[in-house]
Design a protein around this motif. Structure first.
Motif, short mmCIF file in Angstrom:
data_model
loop_
_atom_site.label_atom_id
_atom_site.label_comp_id
_atom_site.label_asym_id
_atom_site.label_seq_id
_atom_site.Cartn_x
_atom_site.Cartn_y
_atom_site.Cartn_z
N PHE A 46 35.79 -16.62 16.89
CA PHE A 46 36.66 -17.38 17.77
C PHE A 46 36.41 -18.88 17.66
O PHE A 46 37.35 -19.67 17.77
CB PHE A 46 36.50 -16.93 19.22
N ASP A 49 38.18 -20.09 14.55
CA ASP A 49 39.63 -19.95 14.74
C ASP A 49 40.19 -21.01 15.67
O ASP A 49 41.22 -21.63 15.37
CB ASP A 49 39.97 -18.55 15.28
N VAL A 50 39.52 -21.25 16.79
CA VAL A 50 40.04 -22.23 17.74
C VAL A 50 39.94 -23.65 17.17
O VAL A 50 40.84 -24.47 17.38
CB VAL A 50 39.37 -22.09 19.13
N TRP A 117 41.02 -14.95 23.75
CA TRP A 117 41.54 -15.98 22.85
C TRP A 117 42.11 -17.15 23.64
O TRP A 117 41.83 -18.32 23.36
CB TRP A 117 42.58 -15.40 21.90
N TYR A 120 39.29 -19.16 25.04
CA TYR A 120 38.67 -20.03 24.03
C TYR A 120 39.50 -21.29 23.84
O TYR A 120 38.95 -22.40 23.72
CB TYR A 120 38.52 -19.29 22.68
N GLN A 121 40.81 -21.16 23.79
CA GLN A 121 41.67 -22.34 23.62
C GLN A 121 41.50 -23.30 24.80
O GLN A 121 41.42 -24.51 24.62
CB GLN A 121 43.12 -21.90 23.48
#
Length: 141
Positions: A46, A49-50, A117, A120-121
């Motif tokens: 994560f 990805d973020v 998700w 996390y953003q």
């Protein structure tokens, strides 16, 4: 301006590595950023990805565990913790003037994937804003 060392610290190196990545984007000279954890560093996709959403890479450095020398050498220790799920580390009183606490939720506390998700953003955005404020408050003095 004298060279400064800014040390980002979180329980598992997740939030501190995000802060480290954002700090490296700041247009600063004579500042070194490192990140670490006071507990066991944890890997998660994560983080990569973020950060990729912002065209950034996670720091490829390993997690620096706090040591007496590292704490002494740091000009600023940014301690990122989640007051709901974690107890922030206590530092000796001699470090009080250079320790800052950011109470930012740990996205790993969410178990459902779509929600995790999104969390996390959100955490990445909060950390980005905090790093920008850090620049104004502590580095440009």
């Amino acid at each position: 301006m004298a060279h400064k060392l800014i040390y980002f610290l979180s329980q598992s190196h997740i939030r501190s590595s995000i802060a480290h990545a954002w700090a490296k984007k700041l247009p600063l000279r004579d500042v070194t950023f490192i990140s670490g954890s006071w507990s066991k560093a944890r890997d998660t996709n994560f983080v990569n990805d973020v950060l990729h959403e912002f065209s950034m890479e996670a720091p490829n450095s390993f997690s620096y565990t706090p040591s007496q020398k590292l704490l002494e050498d740091a000009d600023l220790i940014v301690t990122i913790y989640d007051s709901t799920h974690e107890i922030a580390p206590h530092f000796p009183d001699t470090f009080n003037k250079k320790v800052v606490y950011w109470d930012i939720e740990d996205p790993e506390c969410i178990s459902e994937l779509p929600t995790k998700w999104a969390h996390y953003q959100e955490v990445c955005d909060i950390i980005a804003l905090s790093v920008k404020q850090l620049k104004k408050a502590f580095i440009e003095v």
